[in-house]
Design an enzyme around this catalytic site. Structure first.
Site, PDB file in Angstrom:
ATOM      1  N   LEU A  14       4.539 -17.504   2.843  1.00  0.00           N
ATOM      2  CA  LEU A  14       3.385 -16.972   3.589  1.00  0.00           C
ATOM      3  C   LEU A  14       2.145 -17.813   3.308  1.00  0.00           C
ATOM      4  O   LEU A  14       1.459 -18.279   4.231  1.00  0.00           O
ATOM      5  CB  LEU A  14       3.142 -15.522   3.152  1.00  0.00           C
ATOM      6  CG  LEU A  14       1.831 -14.853   3.553  1.00  0.00           C
ATOM      7  CD1 LEU A  14       1.782 -14.613   5.056  1.00  0.00           C
ATOM      8  CD2 LEU A  14       1.631 -13.549   2.790  1.00  0.00           C
ATOM      9  N   SER A  68      -1.079 -13.766  -8.996  1.00  0.00           N
ATOM     10  CA  SER A  68      -0.948 -12.564  -8.166  1.00  0.00           C
ATOM     11  C   SER A  68      -1.799 -11.446  -8.751  1.00  0.00           C
ATOM     12  O   SER A  68      -1.922 -11.329  -9.971  1.00  0.00           O
ATOM     13  CB  SER A  68       0.506 -12.104  -8.107  1.00  0.00           C
ATOM     14  OG  SER A  68       0.578 -10.850  -7.464  1.00  0.00           O
ATOM     15  N   SER A  69      -2.344 -10.606  -7.883  1.00  0.00           N
ATOM     16  CA  SER A  69      -3.213  -9.503  -8.343  1.00  0.00           C
ATOM     17  C   SER A  69      -2.424  -8.508  -9.196  1.00  0.00           C
ATOM     18  O   SER A  69      -2.998  -7.753  -9.982  1.00  0.00           O
ATOM     19  CB  SER A  69      -3.823  -8.777  -7.137  1.00  0.00           C
ATOM     20  OG  SER A  69      -2.784  -8.209  -6.341  1.00  0.00           O
ATOM     21  N   CYS A  70      -1.084  -8.520  -9.075  1.00  0.00           N
ATOM     22  CA  CYS A  70      -0.327  -7.528  -9.861  1.00  0.00           C
ATOM     23  C   CYS A  70      -0.264  -7.938 -11.330  1.00  0.00           C
ATOM     24  O   CYS A  70       0.233  -7.199 -12.170  1.00  0.00           O
ATOM     25  CB  CYS A  70       1.072  -7.342  -9.291  1.00  0.00           C
ATOM     26  SG  CYS A  70       2.098  -8.776  -9.467  1.00  0.00           S
ATOM     27  N   TYR A 124       7.907  -9.701 -12.514  1.00  0.00           N
ATOM     28  CA  TYR A 124       7.249 -10.717 -11.673  1.00  0.00           C
ATOM     29  C   TYR A 124       5.824 -10.959 -12.149  1.00  0.00           C
ATOM     30  O   TYR A 124       5.391 -12.100 -12.303  1.00  0.00           O
ATOM     31  CB  TYR A 124       7.241 -10.221 -10.227  1.00  0.00           C
ATOM     32  CG  TYR A 124       6.419 -11.034  -9.259  1.00  0.00           C
ATOM     33  CD1 TYR A 124       5.139 -10.620  -8.880  1.00  0.00           C
ATOM     34  CD2 TYR A 124       6.916 -12.218  -8.708  1.00  0.00           C
ATOM     35  CE1 TYR A 124       4.378 -11.354  -7.987  1.00  0.00           C
ATOM     36  CE2 TYR A 124       6.153 -12.959  -7.804  1.00  0.00           C
ATOM     37  CZ  TYR A 124       4.884 -12.513  -7.453  1.00  0.00           C
ATOM     38  OH  TYR A 124       4.137 -13.249  -6.568  1.00  0.00           O
ATOM     39  N   LYS A 135       3.855 -14.420 -13.423  1.00  0.00           N
ATOM     40  CA  LYS A 135       2.614 -14.955 -12.831  1.00  0.00           C
ATOM     41  C   LYS A 135       1.521 -15.061 -13.903  1.00  0.00           C
ATOM     42  O   LYS A 135       0.726 -15.993 -13.916  1.00  0.00           O
ATOM     43  CB  LYS A 135       2.153 -14.066 -11.674  1.00  0.00           C
ATOM     44  CG  LYS A 135       3.157 -13.957 -10.526  1.00  0.00           C
ATOM     45  CD  LYS A 135       3.568 -15.321  -9.987  1.00  0.00           C
ATOM     46  CE  LYS A 135       2.729 -15.795  -8.857  1.00  0.00           C
ATOM     47  NZ  LYS A 135       3.231 -17.049  -8.247  1.00  0.00           N
ATOM     48  N   ASN A 151      -3.791  -8.869  -1.940  1.00  0.00           N
ATOM     49  CA  ASN A 151      -2.544  -8.710  -1.184  1.00  0.00           C
ATOM     50  C   ASN A 151      -2.693  -9.401   0.164  1.00  0.00           C
ATOM     51  O   ASN A 151      -3.534  -9.012   0.962  1.00  0.00           O
ATOM     52  CB  ASN A 151      -2.242  -7.217  -0.970  1.00  0.00           C
ATOM     53  CG  ASN A 151      -1.697  -6.569  -2.223  1.00  0.00           C
ATOM     54  OD1 ASN A 151      -2.216  -6.775  -3.328  1.00  0.00           O
ATOM     55  ND2 ASN A 151      -0.635  -5.790  -2.067  1.00  0.00           N
ATOM     56  N   HIS A 193       6.449  -6.925   1.658  1.00  0.00           N
ATOM     57  CA  HIS A 193       5.252  -6.183   1.262  1.00  0.00           C
ATOM     58  C   HIS A 193       4.965  -5.147   2.346  1.00  0.00           C
ATOM     59  O   HIS A 193       5.560  -5.160   3.419  1.00  0.00           O
ATOM     60  CB  HIS A 193       4.070  -7.139   1.077  1.00  0.00           C
ATOM     61  CG  HIS A 193       4.168  -7.964  -0.163  1.00  0.00           C
ATOM     62  ND1 HIS A 193       4.605  -9.267  -0.163  1.00  0.00           N
ATOM     63  CD2 HIS A 193       3.927  -7.661  -1.455  1.00  0.00           C
ATOM     64  CE1 HIS A 193       4.602  -9.736  -1.398  1.00  0.00           C
ATOM     65  NE2 HIS A 193       4.194  -8.786  -2.198  1.00  0.00           N
ATOM     66  N   ARG A 245      -5.405  -0.806  -1.340  1.00  0.00           N
ATOM     67  CA  ARG A 245      -5.180  -2.223  -1.565  1.00  0.00           C
ATOM     68  C   ARG A 245      -6.280  -3.018  -0.868  1.00  0.00           C
ATOM     69  O   ARG A 245      -6.823  -2.574   0.158  1.00  0.00           O
ATOM     70  CB  ARG A 245      -3.827  -2.665  -0.988  1.00  0.00           C
ATOM     71  CG  ARG A 245      -2.606  -2.048  -1.669  1.00  0.00           C
ATOM     72  CD  ARG A 245      -2.420  -2.585  -3.070  1.00  0.00           C
ATOM     73  NE  ARG A 245      -1.199  -2.058  -3.695  1.00  0.00           N
ATOM     74  CZ  ARG A 245      -1.149  -0.929  -4.399  1.00  0.00           C
ATOM     75  NH1 ARG A 245      -2.251  -0.177  -4.516  1.00  0.00           N
ATOM     76  NH2 ARG A 245      -0.026  -0.526  -4.954  1.00  0.00           N
TER      77      ARG A 245
HETATM   78  O1  GFB Z   1       2.849  -4.153  -0.618  1.00  0.00           O
HETATM   79  P1  GFB Z   1       3.578  -3.414  -1.683  1.00  0.00           P
HETATM   80  O2  GFB Z   1       5.058  -3.446  -1.650  1.00  0.00           O
HETATM   81  O3  GFB Z   1       3.110  -3.987  -3.047  1.00  0.00           O
HETATM   82  O4  GFB Z   1       3.187  -1.845  -1.673  1.00  0.00           O
HETATM   83  P2  GFB Z   1       2.054  -3.635  -4.155  1.00  0.00           P
HETATM   84  C1  GFB Z   1       1.874  -1.437  -1.459  1.00  0.00           C
HETATM   85  C2  GFB Z   1       1.858   0.075  -1.271  1.00  0.00           C
HETATM   86  O5  GFB Z   1       2.401   0.337   0.030  1.00  0.00           O
HETATM   87  C3  GFB Z   1       2.685   0.913  -2.258  1.00  0.00           C
HETATM   88  C4  GFB Z   1       3.290   1.441  -0.033  1.00  0.00           C
HETATM   89  O6  GFB Z   1       1.950   2.069  -2.558  1.00  0.00           O
HETATM   90  C5  GFB Z   1       3.901   1.285  -1.417  1.00  0.00           C
HETATM   91  O7  GFB Z   1       4.480   2.517  -1.832  1.00  0.00           O
HETATM   92  N1  GFB Z   1       4.255   1.361   1.066  1.00  0.00           N
HETATM   93  C6  GFB Z   1       4.356   2.271   2.064  1.00  0.00           C
HETATM   94  C7  GFB Z   1       5.169   0.405   1.265  1.00  0.00           C
HETATM   95  N2  GFB Z   1       5.360   1.943   2.892  1.00  0.00           N
HETATM   96  C8  GFB Z   1       5.879   0.770   2.418  1.00  0.00           C
HETATM   97  C9  GFB Z   1       6.932  -0.064   2.871  1.00  0.00           C
HETATM   98  O8  GFB Z   1       7.614   0.183   3.877  1.00  0.00           O
HETATM   99  N3  GFB Z   1       7.167  -1.183   2.144  1.00  0.00           N
HETATM  100  C10 GFB Z   1       6.441  -1.507   1.035  1.00  0.00           C
HETATM  101  N4  GFB Z   1       6.714  -2.640   0.378  1.00  0.00           N
HETATM  102  N5  GFB Z   1       5.422  -0.717   0.558  1.00  0.00           N
HETATM  103  C11 GFB Z   1       2.919  -5.902  -4.968  1.00  0.00           C
HETATM  104  C12 GFB Z   1       3.836  -6.400  -6.031  1.00  0.00           C
HETATM  105  O9  GFB Z   1       2.553  -4.583  -5.303  1.00  0.00           O
HETATM  106  O10 GFB Z   1       1.726  -6.661  -4.892  1.00  0.00           O
HETATM  107  C13 GFB Z   1       4.155  -7.833  -5.782  1.00  0.00           C
HETATM  108  O11 GFB Z   1       5.027  -5.595  -6.018  1.00  0.00           O
HETATM  109  C14 GFB Z   1       2.926  -8.647  -5.468  1.00  0.00           C
HETATM  110  O12 GFB Z   1       4.783  -8.330  -6.916  1.00  0.00           O
HETATM  111  C15 GFB Z   1       2.002  -7.976  -4.498  1.00  0.00           C
HETATM  112  O13 GFB Z   1       2.216  -8.863  -6.644  1.00  0.00           O
HETATM  113  C16 GFB Z   1       0.696  -8.726  -4.360  1.00  0.00           C
HETATM  114  O14 GFB Z   1       0.710  -4.043  -3.709  1.00  0.00           O
HETATM  115  O15 GFB Z   1       2.242  -2.230  -4.612  1.00  0.00           O
END
Ligand code: GFB
Length: 313
Positions: free
Chosen positions: A15, A108-110, A137, A141, A166, A180, A210
């Site tokens: 990306l 990464s912000s995480c 992960y 990072k 993000n 994501h 986020r």
């Molecule tokens: O984007 P996401 O997977 O990553 O999830 P994080 C963000 C929020 O969206 C969480 C909700 O609260 C999820 O529960 N969410 C709702 C969903 N529906 C969905 C869905 O269909 N798919 C996903 N994926 N989430 C990531 C890290 O954390 O941040 C990575 O896991 C990376 O490693 C990234 O660092 C920047 O923001 O929670």
């Protein structure tokens, strides 16, 4: 930076990498080495060695390394951690030995502590436990940042670490389980619309917040930092839009044209309750984002329609 500088975007198929290559070409940089098929596998030291020996890049943007959403981080922590550790150690080692003049590593912000004061400032890094769902992960990072610092301290390498918010945009992972939140919801809302489904499931409570940044804006921030930032501290690459997951889901279904109901599935994890970056240093240098959030979502969905609608999700 000279427009004929030899620039290597490691992870040109990601990306971030796609957005950076597109931006650099649009800005008139004519000497992008390794873009696309010529790029070595960043986890293979011999391939990376041969590549650096042959191309001797002067500037490196290190975007490579597998990433994914909260679902992928829970299901495949080993692959995410191992791939990122291998990629970062391999590329940084070659960059040092072949005298790269400047490198920007995308962390990464995480990697921030789960309960650090918000908006997240780089001083908080390492002051508390990370969000458990992505700890493997995130640790990789975090280690990448620390390794950049070590190369700077021991060898004087100008290796800068950027912590992006993000990001979303074209060329992302749109898989329903691994992506994501924004690409995953675009995929699932699109499928729900096609199937006339009565509802769309959104993971978690919808209450987490986020900061989202469009990949083209993130690429502009990366180029801006590469050209103007000479600091030794890591730098947040934010300036994005702070929004709740529930509002993201409503915006996505609106852009996609899904008219059914949203159902929040509390059996799925929320992850960090809030992730927003303090990007004051970047903004004080004069950088500004350019793309409004809804317009970025619409551009992302338009890209998805051009590239994905033949697949079965
Ligand atoms: O984007 P996401 O997977 O990553 O999830 P994080 C963000 C929020 O969206 C969480 C909700 O609260 C999820 O529960 N969410 C709702 C969903 N529906 C969905 C869905 O269909 N798919 C996903 N994926 N989430 C990531 C890290 O954390 O941040 C990575 O896991 C990376 O490693 C990234 O660092 C920047 O923001 O929670």
């Amino acid at each position: 930076m000279n427009r004929d500088a030899r620039i290597f975007v490691a992870g040109s198929d990601t990306l971030y990498g796609h957005a950076l290559v597109d931006l650099l070409r649009a800005e008139g940089f004519t000497n992008l080495v390794g873009a696309g098929a010529d790029e070595p596998n960043p986890t293979r030291p011999a391939a990376v060695e041969s590549f650096f020996a042959a191309t001797k890049p002067e500037v490196v943007f290190l975007c490579a390394g597998k990433s994914g959403g909260i679902g992928l981080n829970r299901s495949r922590p080993v692959e995410l951690m191992r791939d990122n550790l291998l990629t970062t150690t391999t590329v940084l080692d070659a960059a040092h030995r072949y005298g790269v003049t400047k490198l920007l590593y995308l962390a990464s912000s995480c990697a921030y502590p789960k309960h650090a004061p918000q908006p997240l400032a780089v001083e908080s890094l390492g002051t508390g436990p990370m969000e458990p769902t992505s700890e493997a992960y995130s640790t990789a990072k975090f280690a990448g940042w620390k390794l950049c610092e070590a190369y700077r301290r021991e060898y004087g390498c100008r290796f800068i670490t950027g912590f992006p918010a993000n990001a979303f945009g074209p060329n992302d992972d749109f898989s329903a389980d691994g992506g994501h939140v924004i690409p995953a919801l675009i995929r699932r809302a699109h499928d729900a619309k096609k199937q006339n489904a009565p509802e769309l499931v959104v993971w978690g409570s919808g209450t987490p917040r986020r900061e989202f940044v469009y990949s083209r804006d993130l690429a502009r921030a990366c180029l801006f930092v590469a050209e103007h930032y000479e600091g030794q501290e890591p730098i947040n690459l934010g300036g994005g839009t702070d929004v709740s997951i529930a509002d993201v889901a409503r915006a996505v279904t609106d852009v996609v044209g899904f008219r059914g109901q949203l159902r929040f599935d509390a059996t799925q994890p929320d992850g960090a309750p809030l992730k927003a970056l303090n990007s004051t240093p970047l903004l004080e240098m004069g950088w500004r984002p350019e793309t409004e959030f809804r317009a970025a979502l619409a551009e992302t969905y338009a890209w998805f329609l051009r590239h994905h609608t033949t697949e079965i999700s």
